[in-house]
Design an enzyme around this catalytic site. Structure first.
Site, PDB file in Angstrom:
ATOM      1  N   GLU A   1       1.140  -1.376   0.085  1.00 11.89           N
ATOM      2  CA  GLU A   1      -0.297   0.027   0.118  1.00 11.89           C
ATOM      3  C   GLU A   1       0.631   1.021   0.101  1.00 11.89           C
ATOM      4  OE1 GLU A   1      -3.021   0.314   2.813  1.00 11.89           O
ATOM      5  OE2 GLU A   1      -3.436  -1.321   2.766  1.00 11.89           O
TER       6      GLU A   1
ATOM      7  N   ASP B   1      -5.965   8.585   9.816  1.00  9.76           N
ATOM      8  CA  ASP B   1      -4.493   8.226  10.320  1.00  9.76           C
ATOM      9  C   ASP B   1      -3.933   8.504  11.538  1.00  9.76           C
ATOM     10  OD1 ASP B   1      -3.895   6.914   7.493  1.00  9.76           O
ATOM     11  OD2 ASP B   1      -3.116   9.143   6.847  1.00  9.76           O
TER      12      ASP B   1
ATOM     13  N   TYR C   1     -11.079  -4.743   2.495  1.00  2.04           N
ATOM     14  CA  TYR C   1     -10.485  -4.208   3.855  1.00  2.04           C
ATOM     15  C   TYR C   1     -11.319  -4.266   4.589  1.00  2.04           C
ATOM     16  CZ  TYR C   1      -6.232  -2.125   6.119  1.00  2.04           C
ATOM     17  OH  TYR C   1      -5.254  -1.508   6.541  1.00  2.04           O
TER      18      TYR C   1
END
Length: 270
Positions: A49, A60, A174
């Site tokens: 990725e 994040d 995912y």
């Protein structure tokens, strides 16, 4: 066939699980990123990725935020990320690339221009974490046109929407292992395993898990029932820890070797 699909098919035939490192492109600098990509492949990574640094990330945690800050100082944009990816290809990297970017930088480029650049750079998959599937139809249309897999994220909080999300999925699903932002975790609740298995029952696509996975033992555990395991913050932290070595020509190879060995240890878990 898309390189991402080929990789999952090959691994499935071999009874193996994909190790999928995440790195922040341009951290600590473009040339070192190319060298890190080479090390990831040599260490046994199957898919990588490529994180586009972004100033206002929603998903994040602090480790990846700091990496983005270091990269943004060097003005690393989507086109620059793709240049780095192509440079790694020219150096021999054959891994499938999955680009991880927030939607605003894509919009700034324009969807058509973005997909032309991504296609030319040999990107196989695309993750846009802040683009809900309800608003993804135009992006999905262009992704299909360019044979780039638009990969959805599903979280434990998505249970009521999973069936609809996977209907539009491409490449792989995912699964987010926990609620919140990325970051290393010492353990995972048993409900995560049950959630992932429930997602697998609703799709024929490969299912990967990420967010918080940081050790050989965790990779080994999830490899028992997942098709792919993503390791992000732990690798980005390893890069951060080796920055003093990476920034000195005399010790750069030592730093790269430490990153290689960490990923190789993770790989031994699947």
């Amino acid at each position: 066939m898309n390189l991402l699909d080929q990789t999952f098919e090959t691994l499935k035939a071999e009874g193996k699980t994909a190790l999928m490192p995440f790195i922040t492109m341009g951290d600590p600098d473009p040339e070192t990123t190319v060298e890190i990509l080479l090390q990831l492949e040599r260490a046994g990574a199957d898919i990588v990725e490529l994180g586009v640094p972004y100033s206002d990330p929603l998903a994040d945690g602090p480790v990846i935020q700091r990496a983005s800050e270091r990269a943004l100082v060097r003005q690393i944009t989507i086109p620059k990320c793709l240049e780095i990816a192509q440079a790694a290809r020219e150096r021999g990297v054959k891994l499938p690339y999955v680009l991880f970017t927030y939607y605003n930088p894509v919009l700034q480029l324009g969807l058509e221009s973005f997909f032309e650049l991504v296609y030319d750079a040999g990107i196989s998959g695309l993750i846009i974490p802040d683009l809900p599937y309800e608003e993804s139809q135009e992006v999905l249309r262009l992704a299909d046109q360019f044979n780039i897999k638009l990969i959805p994220l599903v979280a434990p909080t998505s249970r009521d929407r999973v069936a609809r999300i996977v209907e539009y999925a491409r490449g792989f699903i995912y699964c987010v292992s926990s609620v919140g932002v990325t970051g290393e975790r010492a353990s995972f609740h048993q409900s995560v395993d049950e959630f992932i298995k429930s997602v697998k029952e609703q799709t024929d696509l490969p299912v990967a898990v990420g967010f918080g996975i940081s050790s050989h033992e965790q990779v080994s555990h999830f490899s028992e029932f997942c098709d792919g395991v993503v390791v992000g913050s732990a690798i980005v932290r390893k890069i951060e820890d080796t920055l003093p070595l990476l920034k000195d020509k005399a010790t750069k190879e030592q730093g790269l070797l430490q990153i290689h060995d960490f990923v190789a240890q993770l790989k031994s878990g699947n």
